[in-house]
Design an enzyme around this catalytic site. Structure first.
Site, mmCIF file in Angstrom:
data_model
loop_
_atom_site.group_PDB
_atom_site.id
_atom_site.type_symbol
_atom_site.label_atom_id
_atom_site.label_comp_id
_atom_site.label_asym_id
_atom_site.label_seq_id
_atom_site.Cartn_x
_atom_site.Cartn_y
_atom_site.Cartn_z
ATOM 1 N N CYS A 196 0.839 -1.204 0.000
ATOM 2 C CA CYS A 196 0.000 0.000 0.000
ATOM 3 C C CYS A 196 0.876 1.258 0.000
ATOM 4 C CB CYS A 196 -0.917 -0.024 1.227
ATOM 5 S SG CYS A 196 -1.817 1.500 1.517
ATOM 6 N N CYS A 236 -0.018 3.946 2.546
ATOM 7 C CA CYS A 236 0.415 3.523 3.882
ATOM 8 C C CYS A 236 1.863 3.944 4.141
ATOM 9 C CB CYS A 236 0.300 2.005 4.028
ATOM 10 S SG CYS A 236 -1.381 1.359 3.894
#
Length: 326
Positions: free
Chosen positions: A77, A80
């Site tokens: 991600c 993230c």
């Protein structure tokens, strides 16, 4: 172990008052234990990786001493990877006012599902065993700071949880030669009017709580905690004494009855069925016009205040409302 009341959220949880006394006692005991050891109650680090096996001990139990911020992330991600370093830096800067727990969703699917995470990165908090969503996505740092400040303030005022003292890992010394302890953001002064409102809500005196929260907002219209508290007090007052079975039957039998739909939506929200409550009122707005539509729209805005504007479910419902209005 599944956290309690994970589906009912907002900066102040409706059920959180039940845990306040117990949480405060645990926090005081933790400080007493630390004092007896003659050292700091600081964790080995302010950023920890948590899995399903250690969730109860490392998150739920510790949330009685310090607010635990949970960062749901994954290696693949990209957002993230943008958010993670910001949260880690702020955890060090806040110096024990909150603990950052990182959860890899690929390795901990059960936690991912229990929290009802819709996408990552997603950030939740656990305070005194109560779980609440904070925000989703790589939010701007200013927004993250504001959210963390609110979390710290509510944890202190509602639960007496002030976090853990933290000694920097580099062992920095102050001018007097003692180990330096970083204090994090200054503790906000206690607002007696807001405390009185909280006390009335805790005691179940909903009329007094509503009046007290309105007084706070009259003096400080931007007070987020008072707005959340007012929304909760008004919601509890509306559902008090309702026959849930009868309310739901009337809503099913009379889909065009705005009052019946609003009562059912209140019960949905009070029971933790946030999306159901929002969806019911959005549908009511779609089917109505004039004063009825405006009444339903205003009730939906009231329920947004109960949950908190940053909650992703509120963001989604706002978009749905805009689509049916425009």
């Amino acid at each position: 172990m599944q956290p309690r009341n994970v589906s009912m959220s907002g900066v102040v949880d409706l059920a959180a008052v039940k845990a306040a006394g117990e949480a405060k006692q645990k926090a005081e005991q933790a400080r007493a234990d630390a004092a007896e050891r003659g050292g700091s109650a600081a964790p080995s680090g302010l950023v920890i990786d948590v899995d399903e096996a250690g969730f109860e001990a490392e998150v739920l139990q510790r949330s009685a001493e310090v607010p635990v911020v949970i960062d749901f992330w994954a290696e693949w991600c990209e957002p993230c990877k943008q958010l993670g370093p910001v949260l880690e830096r702020l955890a060090r800067e806040y110096a024990g006012r909150f603990l950052l727990a990182r959860v890899d969703v690929d390795q901990n699917q059960m936690l991912f599902q229990q929290f009802g995470v819709q996408g990552i990165p997603a950030v939740f908090a656990v305070v005194a065993g109560q779980a609440l969503p904070l925000f989703q996505g790589a939010a701007p740092e200013a927004q993250i700071r504001e959210t963390l400040d609110q979390l710290v303030q509510v944890s202190e005022q509602r639960f007496g949880i002030t976090g853990l003292p933290y000694v920097p890992e580099d062992g920095a010394e102050g001018a007097d030669g003692a180990d330096a302890v970083r204090q994090g953001p200054p503790e906000p002064p206690e607002d007696p009017a807001l405390t009185a409102a909280h006390d009335a809500l805790d005691a179940g005196d909903l009329d007094a709580a509503v009046r007290a929260y309105k007084d706070v907002l009259a003096a400080d219209p931007a007070n987020t905690e008072a707005r959340l508290g007012l929304g909760q007090a008004e919601l509890l007052a509306r559902v008090q004494g309702l026959d849930a079975q009868q309310v739901r039957k009337e809503a099913a039998d009379r889909p065009a009855d705005v009052d019946a739909q609003l009562r059912a939506a209140d019960l949905d929200l009070a029971g933790g069925h946030v999306e159901d409550a929002f969806g019911r009122i959005v549908d009511t707005v779609r089917r109505t016009a004039g004063d009825d539509r405006e009444r339903a729209r205003l009730r939906l805005l009231d329920l947004f205040d109960v949950i908190g504007g940053d909650d992703p479910r509120v963001v989604t419902a706002r978009s749905a409302l805009a689509r049916v209005l425009f």
